[in-house]
Enzyme design. Structure first.
Site, mmCIF file in Angstrom:
data_model
loop_
_atom_site.group_PDB
_atom_site.id
_atom_site.type_symbol
_atom_site.label_atom_id
_atom_site.label_comp_id
_atom_site.label_asym_id
_atom_site.label_seq_id
_atom_site.Cartn_x
_atom_site.Cartn_y
_atom_site.Cartn_z
ATOM 1 N N SER A 137 0.838 -1.072 -0.060
ATOM 2 C CA SER A 137 -0.063 0.176 -0.019
ATOM 3 C C SER A 137 0.916 1.282 0.034
ATOM 4 O O SER A 137 1.892 1.010 0.516
ATOM 5 C CB SER A 137 -1.008 -0.061 1.032
ATOM 6 O OG SER A 137 -1.491 1.176 1.365
ATOM 7 N N TYR A 151 -2.103 -1.636 10.922
ATOM 8 C CA TYR A 151 -1.998 -1.687 9.694
ATOM 9 C C TYR A 151 -1.166 -0.941 8.974
ATOM 10 O O TYR A 151 -0.216 -1.698 7.992
ATOM 11 C CB TYR A 151 -3.319 -1.029 9.034
ATOM 12 C CG TYR A 151 -3.535 -1.271 7.882
ATOM 13 C CD1 TYR A 151 -3.906 -2.478 7.133
ATOM 14 C CD2 TYR A 151 -3.703 -0.058 6.892
ATOM 15 C CE1 TYR A 151 -4.116 -2.502 5.900
ATOM 16 C CE2 TYR A 151 -3.883 -0.238 5.631
ATOM 17 C CZ TYR A 151 -3.877 -1.587 4.956
ATOM 18 O OH TYR A 151 -3.888 -1.321 3.486
#
Length: 264
Positions: A137, A151
């Site tokens: 990401s 995360y």
């Protein structure tokens, strides 16, 4: 015909990657928790692209699930392409987040990805060819994400792991690529509990098909990283600019919940 193993393949980026691989003639091994969605996806892909599709129902957030999956898959399929896409997020103050949910997220985002890569690699190296795509990401480029601290840390791991492993495998014929999408149209933010944050309300979202096309091109070219879209590139670049404390401040603002506007 090359065979691609794709985790988290029942929806979102995973399903879009399955379509992209099928369109280029790859046989598919699809993995996800939802058997009904997997079976539906398999039928559609077989009808549209004429490729062989096998499905395996597995929750990779469970301890040992990656090893069990590979034991089932390896005896039936010679995997040439591994797509580590399965992942989950969790929003909220760290000290209030359930320990079991944090553990499952780390198991899925980090442990399962690492384990599957380790189990698939010997066969790829022995054959002298193969491709691995790890879905990271743009948050992996950020110094941290207050409100989604764990995360963000898992995606930083995926990016770092991919870069180190790619260098390690130089000259083997096996490439490893990190796909680093930005905010993408999916149910991710709903499941993570972050849908009302400024990040997901106001930052332009990329379609999964666009992310998958960019990821597939980079995978086949053996590129180290790919960041689809201008906005995503801007976020990744800004996260690495000094002083990185500024990015932490911006992330804290982006990950705050805004007021929910009444329906018109």
């Amino acid at each position: 015909m090359n065979t691609a193993l794709i985790t988290g393949a029942s929806s979102g980026i995973g399903l879009a990657l399955a379509r992209e691989l099928a369109a280029h003639g790859h046989a598919l091994v699809l993995v996800a928790r939802d058997r009904e969605k997997l079976d539906l996806a398999a039928k559609q892909l077989e009808l549209q692209y004429g490729v062989q599709v096998s499905v395996y129902t597995k929750d990779l957030s469970e301890p040992g699930a990656a090893e069990q999956l590979w034991a089932d898959v390896s005896g039936r399929h010679a995997v040439d392409v591994l797509i580590n896409n399965a992942g989950v997020g969790l929003y909220g103050d760290f000290h209030e987040q359930p320990v079991d949910e944090l553990t499952r997220m780390q198991t899925l985002n980090v442990v399962a990805l690492t384990t599957l890569t380790r189990l698939v690699l010997p066969g790829l190296v022995a054959r002298g060819r193969g491709r691995i795509l790890n879905v990271a990401s743009i948050v992996g480029y950020q110094p941290g994400g207050p409100g989604m601290a764990v995360y963000y840390a898992t995606k930083a791991y995926v990016l770092s792991f991919t870069k180190g492993l790619a260098k390690e495998l130089s000259g083997t014929g096996v490439s490893v690529t990190a796909l680093c999408p930005g905010v993408t149209v999916s149910a991710f933010e709903e499941r993570a509990g972050a849908s009302q944050t400024y990040l997901y309300r106001f930052v332009p979202q990329t379609k999964p098909d666009s992310v998958a096309k960019a990821g597939y091109r980079a995978l086949m070219k053996g590129r180290l990283t790919v960041i689809p879209g201008f906005t995503a590139k801007l976020f990744a670049f800004s996260g690495e600019l000094p002083p990185r404390a500024i990015a932490l401040f911006v992330n804290r603002w982006l990950l705050r919940r805004g007021k929910v506007m009444p329906a018109a």
